[in-house]
Write a protein that holds these residues in place. Structure first.
Motif, PDB file in Angstrom:
ATOM      1  N   LEU A  88       0.784  -1.175   0.162  1.00  0.00           N
ATOM      2  CA  LEU A  88       0.054   0.018  -0.060  1.00  0.00           C
ATOM      3  C   LEU A  88       0.850   1.226   0.029  1.00  0.00           C
ATOM      4  N   GLY A  89       1.278   1.930  -1.025  1.00  0.00           N
ATOM      5  CA  GLY A  89       1.780   2.890  -1.190  1.00  0.00           C
ATOM      6  C   GLY A  89       1.060   4.289  -1.295  1.00  0.00           C
ATOM      7  N   GLU A  90      -0.074   4.181  -1.923  1.00  0.00           N
ATOM      8  CA  GLU A  90      -1.060   5.230  -2.147  1.00  0.00           C
ATOM      9  C   GLU A  90      -1.688   5.800  -0.944  1.00  0.00           C
ATOM     10  N   ILE A  91      -1.112   6.501  -0.254  1.00  0.00           N
ATOM     11  CA  ILE A  91      -1.639   6.855   0.986  1.00  0.00           C
ATOM     12  C   ILE A  91      -1.886   8.674   0.879  1.00  0.00           C
ATOM     13  N   ALA A  92      -3.131   8.943   0.622  1.00  0.00           N
ATOM     14  CA  ALA A  92      -3.381  10.422   0.423  1.00  0.00           C
ATOM     15  C   ALA A  92      -2.973  11.181   1.369  1.00  0.00           C
ATOM     16  N   HIS A  93      -3.235  11.006   2.776  1.00  0.00           N
ATOM     17  CA  HIS A  93      -3.358  11.594   4.050  1.00  0.00           C
ATOM     18  C   HIS A  93      -2.929  10.806   5.274  1.00  0.00           C
ATOM     19  N   LEU A  94      -1.975  11.307   6.043  1.00  0.00           N
ATOM     20  CA  LEU A  94      -1.292  10.402   7.029  1.00  0.00           C
ATOM     21  C   LEU A  94      -1.114  11.296   8.213  1.00  0.00           C
ATOM     22  N   GLU A  95      -1.746  11.155   9.280  1.00  0.00           N
ATOM     23  CA  GLU A  95      -1.532  11.978  10.511  1.00  0.00           C
ATOM     24  C   GLU A  95      -1.500  11.153  11.854  1.00  0.00           C
ATOM     25  N   GLN A  96      -0.529  11.760  12.721  1.00  0.00           N
ATOM     26  CA  GLN A  96      -0.757  10.869  14.096  1.00  0.00           C
ATOM     27  C   GLN A  96      -1.968  10.955  14.754  1.00  0.00           C
ATOM     28  N   LEU A  97      -2.430   9.883  15.394  1.00  0.00           N
ATOM     29  CA  LEU A  97      -3.536   9.788  15.825  1.00  0.00           C
ATOM     30  C   LEU A  97      -3.737  10.005  17.644  1.00  0.00           C
ATOM     31  N   ARG A  98      -2.785   9.068  18.226  1.00  0.00           N
ATOM     32  CA  ARG A  98      -2.533   9.048  19.818  1.00  0.00           C
ATOM     33  C   ARG A  98      -1.563   8.090  19.964  1.00  0.00           C
ATOM     34  N   LEU A 109     -14.244  16.091   8.512  1.00  0.00           N
ATOM     35  CA  LEU A 109     -15.046  16.404   7.147  1.00  0.00           C
ATOM     36  C   LEU A 109     -15.768  17.560   7.425  1.00  0.00           C
ATOM     37  N   SER A 110     -16.046  17.791   8.475  1.00  0.00           N
ATOM     38  CA  SER A 110     -17.125  19.220   8.812  1.00  0.00           C
ATOM     39  C   SER A 110     -16.343  20.373   8.690  1.00  0.00           C
ATOM     40  N   TYR A 111     -15.105  20.663   8.826  1.00  0.00           N
ATOM     41  CA  TYR A 111     -14.356  21.815   8.983  1.00  0.00           C
ATOM     42  C   TYR A 111     -12.824  22.150   8.184  1.00  0.00           C
ATOM     43  N   THR A 112     -12.662  20.927   7.491  1.00  0.00           N
ATOM     44  CA  THR A 112     -11.406  20.708   6.610  1.00  0.00           C
ATOM     45  C   THR A 112     -11.830  20.202   5.173  1.00  0.00           C
ATOM     46  N   ASN A 113     -11.073  20.039   4.314  1.00  0.00           N
ATOM     47  CA  ASN A 113     -11.065  19.559   3.003  1.00  0.00           C
ATOM     48  C   ASN A 113     -10.456  18.033   3.086  1.00  0.00           C
ATOM     49  N   ILE A 114     -10.467  17.445   4.097  1.00  0.00           N
ATOM     50  CA  ILE A 114      -9.988  16.180   4.271  1.00  0.00           C
ATOM     51  C   ILE A 114     -10.662  15.067   3.347  1.00  0.00           C
ATOM     52  N   ALA A 115     -11.867  15.356   2.716  1.00  0.00           N
ATOM     53  CA  ALA A 115     -12.318  14.325   1.900  1.00  0.00           C
ATOM     54  C   ALA A 115     -11.623  14.223   0.623  1.00  0.00           C
ATOM     55  N   PHE A 116     -10.503  14.910   0.293  1.00  0.00           N
ATOM     56  CA  PHE A 116      -9.738  15.074  -0.908  1.00  0.00           C
ATOM     57  C   PHE A 116      -8.955  13.763  -0.958  1.00  0.00           C
ATOM     58  N   ALA A 117      -8.549  13.185   0.620  1.00  0.00           N
ATOM     59  CA  ALA A 117      -7.946  12.123   0.447  1.00  0.00           C
ATOM     60  C   ALA A 117      -8.517  10.809   0.241  1.00  0.00           C
ATOM     61  N   LEU A 118      -9.953  10.694   0.168  1.00  0.00           N
ATOM     62  CA  LEU A 118     -10.880   9.693   0.106  1.00  0.00           C
ATOM     63  C   LEU A 118     -11.445   9.818  -1.403  1.00  0.00           C
ATOM     64  N   ALA A 119     -10.956  10.740  -2.140  1.00  0.00           N
ATOM     65  CA  ALA A 119     -11.547  10.814  -3.547  1.00  0.00           C
ATOM     66  C   ALA A 119     -10.508  10.705  -4.721  1.00  0.00           C
ATOM     67  N   ARG A 142      -4.812  19.259  -2.622  1.00  0.00           N
ATOM     68  CA  ARG A 142      -4.861  17.799  -2.220  1.00  0.00           C
ATOM     69  C   ARG A 142      -3.820  18.018  -0.877  1.00  0.00           C
ATOM     70  N   GLU A 143      -3.929  18.795  -0.063  1.00  0.00           N
ATOM     71  CA  GLU A 143      -3.199  18.985   1.029  1.00  0.00           C
ATOM     72  C   GLU A 143      -4.369  19.469   2.248  1.00  0.00           C
ATOM     73  N   LEU A 144      -4.193  18.987   3.673  1.00  0.00           N
ATOM     74  CA  LEU A 144      -5.092  19.300   4.385  1.00  0.00           C
ATOM     75  C   LEU A 144      -5.137  21.126   4.702  1.00  0.00           C
ATOM     76  N   GLY A 193     -14.685  26.911  -1.217  1.00  0.00           N
ATOM     77  CA  GLY A 193     -13.481  27.008  -1.960  1.00  0.00           C
ATOM     78  C   GLY A 193     -12.927  25.725  -2.165  1.00  0.00           C
ATOM     79  N   GLN A 194     -13.574  24.622  -1.921  1.00  0.00           N
ATOM     80  CA  GLN A 194     -12.625  23.067  -2.094  1.00  0.00           C
ATOM     81  C   GLN A 194     -12.744  22.587  -3.385  1.00  0.00           C
ATOM     82  N   LEU A 195     -13.830  23.056  -4.016  1.00  0.00           N
ATOM     83  CA  LEU A 195     -14.042  22.146  -5.322  1.00  0.00           C
ATOM     84  C   LEU A 195     -13.754  23.230  -6.547  1.00  0.00           C
ATOM     85  N   ALA A 196     -13.338  22.438  -7.515  1.00  0.00           N
ATOM     86  CA  ALA A 196     -13.568  23.394  -8.876  1.00  0.00           C
ATOM     87  C   ALA A 196     -13.635  22.398 -10.142  1.00  0.00           C
TER      88      ALA A 196
END
Length: 231
Positions: free
Chosen positions: A71-81, A145-155, A216-218, A189-192
């Motif tokens: 699995l090399g195609e990780i569009a977003h990665l962040e530390q959780l806990r 999903l409610s306050y960022t553009n993080i859906a870019f990483a799922l699309a 395609r960055e958070l 301003g998330q979509l074009a």
């Protein structure tokens, strides 16, 4: 006070989420594999592995996923806990740093025979504290999903509004209206729109316009959404 410094095993743990199409509709799934040895032999577990002596934890997660599940195609990665309960691993004291990763819905990596994408609302028994970590990763993603553009990483790179609606519906586990989604994301301003159109469906009709995320960055696109009280 002096004394010997305690040394523990430190592992990287990955909650990798993707929206996938199932017979019951689009749904959020987590990558897991079935353990082959004790403890918890036969149970499902999140991808994990020891952090190398000369690597950062985030780099360890990417190396682990690329090596063990291709699995090399990780569009977003962040530390959780960080998980440090003394008894979380019955075999030895293990501290884990968990990361949340998101993969585009169109990605289809080759998985070994002991790995699968498991729908999060139908999770089987999981090893260690991994079910709790999955819940926390899903909650983090849904909140963003409610306050960022993080859906870019799922699309994917380009998509129709209907395809994006299905991604949101699967990620949130609730119905989403195309018109409301379009209005909100364009206002933020998330979509074009692109110059392209999707191929006509089997029933014909007008080809649907293709869209893309503007970046395609958070990014935080609606900071006030975090502050609104629940009703």
């Amino acid at each position: 006070m002096g004394g010997e410094v305690a040394r523990y095993r430190h592992e990287a743990l990955a909650v990798i989420l993707q929206v996938r199409d199932y017979s019951f509709g689009p749904a959020l799934a987590v990558l897991a594999w079935r353990r082959r040895r004790p403890p918890f032999a036969g149970d499902w577990a999140l991808p994990s592995g020891p952090v190398g002596p000369s690597e950062a934890i985030g780099a360890s997660v990417r190396r682990l996923l690329a090596a063990k599940v291709d699995l090399g195609e990780i569009a977003h990665l962040e530390q959780l806990r960080t998980l440090s309960a003394p008894d979380r691993d019955p075999s030895q004291r293990t501290i884990a740093t968990a990361y949340l990763g998101l993969v585009p819905a169109t990605s289809r990596p080759d998985l070994p025979d002991h790995a699968e994408w498991l729908p999060i609302d139908r999770l089987p028994t999981m090893a260690f504290d991994h079910a709790y970590v999955v819940d926390e990763g899903v909650a983090r993603m849904r909140a963003k999903l409610s306050y960022t553009n993080i859906a870019f990483a799922l699309a994917p790179e380009e998509f129709t509004l209907a395809e994006l609606r299905d991604i949101y519906a699967g990620a949130l586990d609730q119905d989403v209206a195309v018109t409301n989604l379009q209005r909100i994301l364009l206002r933020r301003g998330q979509l074009a729109p692109t110059e392209g159109y999707a191929e006509p469906g089997e029933h014909g009709g007008r080809p649907a316009r293709l869209y893309r995320f503007t970046t395609r960055e958070l990014e935080i696109t609606d900071p006030f959404a975090v502050l609104r009280p629940s009703r």
